[in-house]
Motif scaffolding. Structure first.
Motif, short mmCIF file in Angstrom:
data_model
loop_
_atom_site.label_atom_id
_atom_site.label_comp_id
_atom_site.label_asym_id
_atom_site.label_seq_id
_atom_site.Cartn_x
_atom_site.Cartn_y
_atom_site.Cartn_z
N ALA A 128 0.82 -1.21 0.00
CA ALA A 128 0.00 0.00 0.00
C ALA A 128 0.86 1.26 0.00
CB ALA A 128 -0.92 0.00 1.22
N ALA A 129 1.98 1.22 0.71
CA ALA A 129 2.87 2.38 0.75
C ALA A 129 3.43 2.68 -0.62
CB ALA A 129 3.98 2.14 1.76
N VAL A 130 3.85 1.65 -1.34
CA VAL A 130 4.42 1.86 -2.68
C VAL A 130 3.35 2.36 -3.65
CG1 VAL A 130 5.52 0.74 -4.65
CG2 VAL A 130 6.23 0.14 -2.33
N LEU A 131 2.19 1.73 -3.64
CA LEU A 131 1.13 2.12 -4.56
C LEU A 131 0.59 3.51 -4.23
CD1 LEU A 131 -0.69 -1.31 -4.82
CD2 LEU A 131 0.62 -0.18 -6.62
N THR A 132 0.52 3.84 -2.94
CA THR A 132 0.12 5.19 -2.55
C THR A 132 1.14 6.20 -3.04
OG1 THR A 132 -1.08 4.43 -0.59
CG2 THR A 132 -0.38 6.71 -0.60
N ALA A 133 2.42 5.83 -2.99
CA ALA A 133 3.47 6.73 -3.48
C ALA A 133 3.26 7.04 -4.96
CB ALA A 133 4.85 6.10 -3.26
N PHE A 134 2.86 6.04 -5.73
CA PHE A 134 2.59 6.30 -7.15
C PHE A 134 1.36 7.17 -7.33
CE2 PHE A 134 5.67 2.97 -7.98
CZ PHE A 134 6.24 3.41 -9.16
N GLU A 135 0.34 6.96 -6.51
CA GLU A 135 -0.82 7.85 -6.58
C GLU A 135 -0.42 9.28 -6.24
OE1 GLU A 135 -5.25 8.48 -4.57
OE2 GLU A 135 -4.13 6.65 -4.16
N GLN A 136 0.43 9.44 -5.23
CA GLN A 136 0.90 10.76 -4.85
C GLN A 136 1.75 11.39 -5.95
OE1 GLN A 136 2.60 9.20 -1.20
NE2 GLN A 136 1.24 10.48 0.04
N LEU A 137 2.56 10.57 -6.61
CA LEU A 137 3.35 11.06 -7.74
C LEU A 137 2.45 11.63 -8.83
CD1 LEU A 137 6.25 8.56 -8.55
CD2 LEU A 137 6.43 10.97 -7.95
N GLY A 138 1.41 10.87 -9.16
CA GLY A 138 0.49 11.33 -10.20
C GLY A 138 -0.16 12.64 -9.84
N GLY A 139 -0.62 12.75 -8.60
CA GLY A 139 -1.25 13.99 -8.16
C GLY A 139 -0.28 15.16 -8.13
N ALA A 140 0.95 14.92 -7.63
CA ALA A 140 1.95 15.99 -7.56
C ALA A 140 2.33 16.46 -8.96
CB ALA A 140 3.18 15.48 -6.82
N VAL B 96 8.75 32.80 -8.68
CA VAL B 96 7.83 31.77 -9.17
C VAL B 96 8.62 30.63 -9.81
CG1 VAL B 96 5.94 31.28 -10.76
CG2 VAL B 96 5.97 33.43 -9.49
N LYS B 97 9.65 30.97 -10.58
CA LYS B 97 10.49 29.93 -11.18
C LYS B 97 11.09 29.02 -10.12
CE LYS B 97 12.02 32.70 -15.17
NZ LYS B 97 13.22 33.30 -15.81
N HIS B 98 11.56 29.60 -9.03
CA HIS B 98 12.19 28.81 -7.97
C HIS B 98 11.19 27.86 -7.33
CE1 HIS B 98 15.83 31.70 -7.27
NE2 HIS B 98 15.83 31.12 -8.45
N LYS B 99 9.97 28.33 -7.14
CA LYS B 99 8.94 27.47 -6.55
C LYS B 99 8.63 26.30 -7.47
CE LYS B 99 7.78 29.58 -2.67
NZ LYS B 99 7.90 28.91 -1.34
N LEU B 100 8.50 26.57 -8.75
CA LEU B 100 8.22 25.50 -9.72
C LEU B 100 9.38 24.52 -9.78
CD1 LEU B 100 6.66 27.62 -12.60
CD2 LEU B 100 5.45 26.05 -11.08
N ALA B 101 10.60 25.04 -9.70
CA ALA B 101 11.78 24.17 -9.73
C ALA B 101 11.83 23.29 -8.48
CB ALA B 101 13.05 25.00 -9.84
N ASP B 102 11.49 23.87 -7.33
CA ASP B 102 11.47 23.08 -6.09
C ASP B 102 10.44 21.96 -6.17
OD1 ASP B 102 13.45 24.63 -4.98
OD2 ASP B 102 12.08 25.91 -3.83
N MET B 103 9.29 22.25 -6.76
CA MET B 103 8.27 21.22 -6.94
C MET B 103 8.80 20.10 -7.81
SD MET B 103 5.03 23.82 -7.56
CE MET B 103 3.80 22.58 -7.95
N ALA B 104 9.45 20.47 -8.91
CA ALA B 104 9.96 19.46 -9.84
C ALA B 104 11.03 18.60 -9.20
CB ALA B 104 10.50 20.15 -11.10
N TYR C 273 3.88 19.30 -0.76
CA TYR C 273 4.52 20.54 -1.19
C TYR C 273 3.92 21.03 -2.51
CZ TYR C 273 8.12 23.93 -2.39
OH TYR C 273 8.77 25.09 -2.73
N ALA C 274 3.74 20.13 -3.47
CA ALA C 274 3.19 20.52 -4.77
C ALA C 274 1.77 21.04 -4.64
CB ALA C 274 3.23 19.34 -5.73
#
Length: 367
Positions: A223-235, A262-270, A312-313
């Motif tokens: 569940a932890a791994v699959l939730t991580a992928f769900e979180q990846l998709g959302g982020a 704004v660029k720095h925030k987007l970069a941090d998200m990425a 964060y995202a």
């Protein structure tokens, strides 16, 4: 060692993304919430027609028997659209319990999961819980007690619960047809929760003793791994809509995306998303080919990094949209609410840190 997905798995991802961009868009999500159905029955049926429920279930039960990596791919794409369907509780959790507790009852229910006919609520014991913490007991073929809040329990036909059988760990399957269910409010209305009130309710034991403990440990790590992928998709989706907004929104004659802050925030998200993706891919490998010890460590890493990336995202998605981001008409709040729900759905971050440190200490000791 190559941790990337194969060409076939990337084709599945591309197909799922195209399909969900039409069938599971945010307009449909709002319609589902307005209808009061609790989940999108239309999307659930369409997913069933795609065969997604059976992607990691054996052909002997009617499934596609592709594997866990394909399930990771689908979890990420469903996370991108904040899909209001009971896929995680039924396919990612219940099906895994049923596969590891074989028998006539499990086999029959698995076949119904594959066809989309069955929705199953599944109770977990997270790393910050002990089996003795469960409030449901099994005696003489019946359950008594009050369950923890369960996702989709108000709409499920059955539930799998961790219970105590004469003081010993056990997993029980209960038919919810005549069970009293208490609907619960939640921050994320796209995932309805309910609590079961059981009083001498007939049930079937799926497994008990050490087997139940091993199955629960495996399912929680999965569940932890699959939730991580769900979180990846959302982020990733939150970053995409934020980037697009930053390129379209102008102030003082300039797109806000041209401002350094704004660029720095987007970069941090990425950066956080890419770090989480690396850990999630390692978790997917461990889920498919790794040992139980490797999976335990990989699951904790994926859980922690993906949770941080999504929160964060989602927060920055709200902030960078400005005032419009806090309105119902914007899509930002869907990501924020789902990120907050997933952050606590498998126990506290500190418990996963403790598990990760414990696994690392044991590995060092054995080395």
């Amino acid at each position: 060692m190559n941790f990337d997905f194969s060409d076939d798995q990337r084709m599945l991802r591309d197909h799922a993304r195209r399909f969900l961009s039409e069938a599971g868009d945010f307009h449909s999500l709002r319609q589902t919430l307005a209808s009061g159905e609790g989940y999108s029955q239309a999307l659930w049926q369409q997913i069933s027609e795609q065969g997604w429920q059976g992607v990691a279930i054996a052909e002997t039960h009617g499934g596609l028997e592709l594997g866990m990596l394909e399930l990771c791919v689908l979890a990420e794409e469903l996370g991108r659209v904040v899909a209001p369907v009971p896929f995680f509780s039924t396919v990612c959790l219940a099906a895994e319990v049923l596969k590891r507790c074989p028998g006539e009852i499990s086999d029959n229910l698995l076949q119904r999961v594959v066809t989309g006919e069955a929705i199953v609520a599944t109770g977990l014991l997270t790393p910050d819980q002990e089996w003795n913490d469960t409030t449901v007991t099994f005696s003489n073929g019946k359950l008594s007690g009050r369950s923890a809040p369960l996702a989709y329990a108000g709409h499920a036909g059955s539930a799998i619960l961790p219970v105590l059988d004469q003081g010993q760990p056990a997993l029980a399957l209960v038919d919810l047809q005549n069970v009293d269910r208490q609907a619960l409010g939640a921050l994320d209305a796209t995932v309805p929760f309910a609590r079961l009130h059981l009083e001498n309710t007939p049930a079937e034991l799926l497994c008990s003793g050490n087997q139940a403990h091993l199955v629960m440990t495996r399912v929680v790590n999965q569940a932890a791994v699959l939730t991580a992928f769900e979180q990846l998709g959302g982020a990733d989706a939150a970053l995409e809509i934020t980037r697009n907004y930053a390129l379209e929104r102008f102030t003082f004659g300039r797109a806000i995306g041209s401002y350094q802050a704004v660029k720095h925030k987007l970069a941090d998200m990425a950066v956080k998303i890419e770090l989480a993706r690396s850990n999630a891919y390692y978790g997917a490998w461990a889920l498919q080919d790794g040992s139980d010890e490797q999976l335990a460590a990989a699951a904790a890493l994926a859980r922690l990094s993906a949770g941080e990336a999504y929160e964060y995202a989602a927060e920055e998605c709200l902030h960078l949209h400005g005032g419009i981001g806090y309105t119902w008409e914007a899509d930002c709040h869907f990501f924020y609410k789902r990120a907050r729900l997933l952050a606590v759905s498998l126990g506290s971050s500190s418990a996963w840190v403790d598990r990760l440190l414990s696994d690392a200490s044991l590995h060092a000791l054995h080395s």
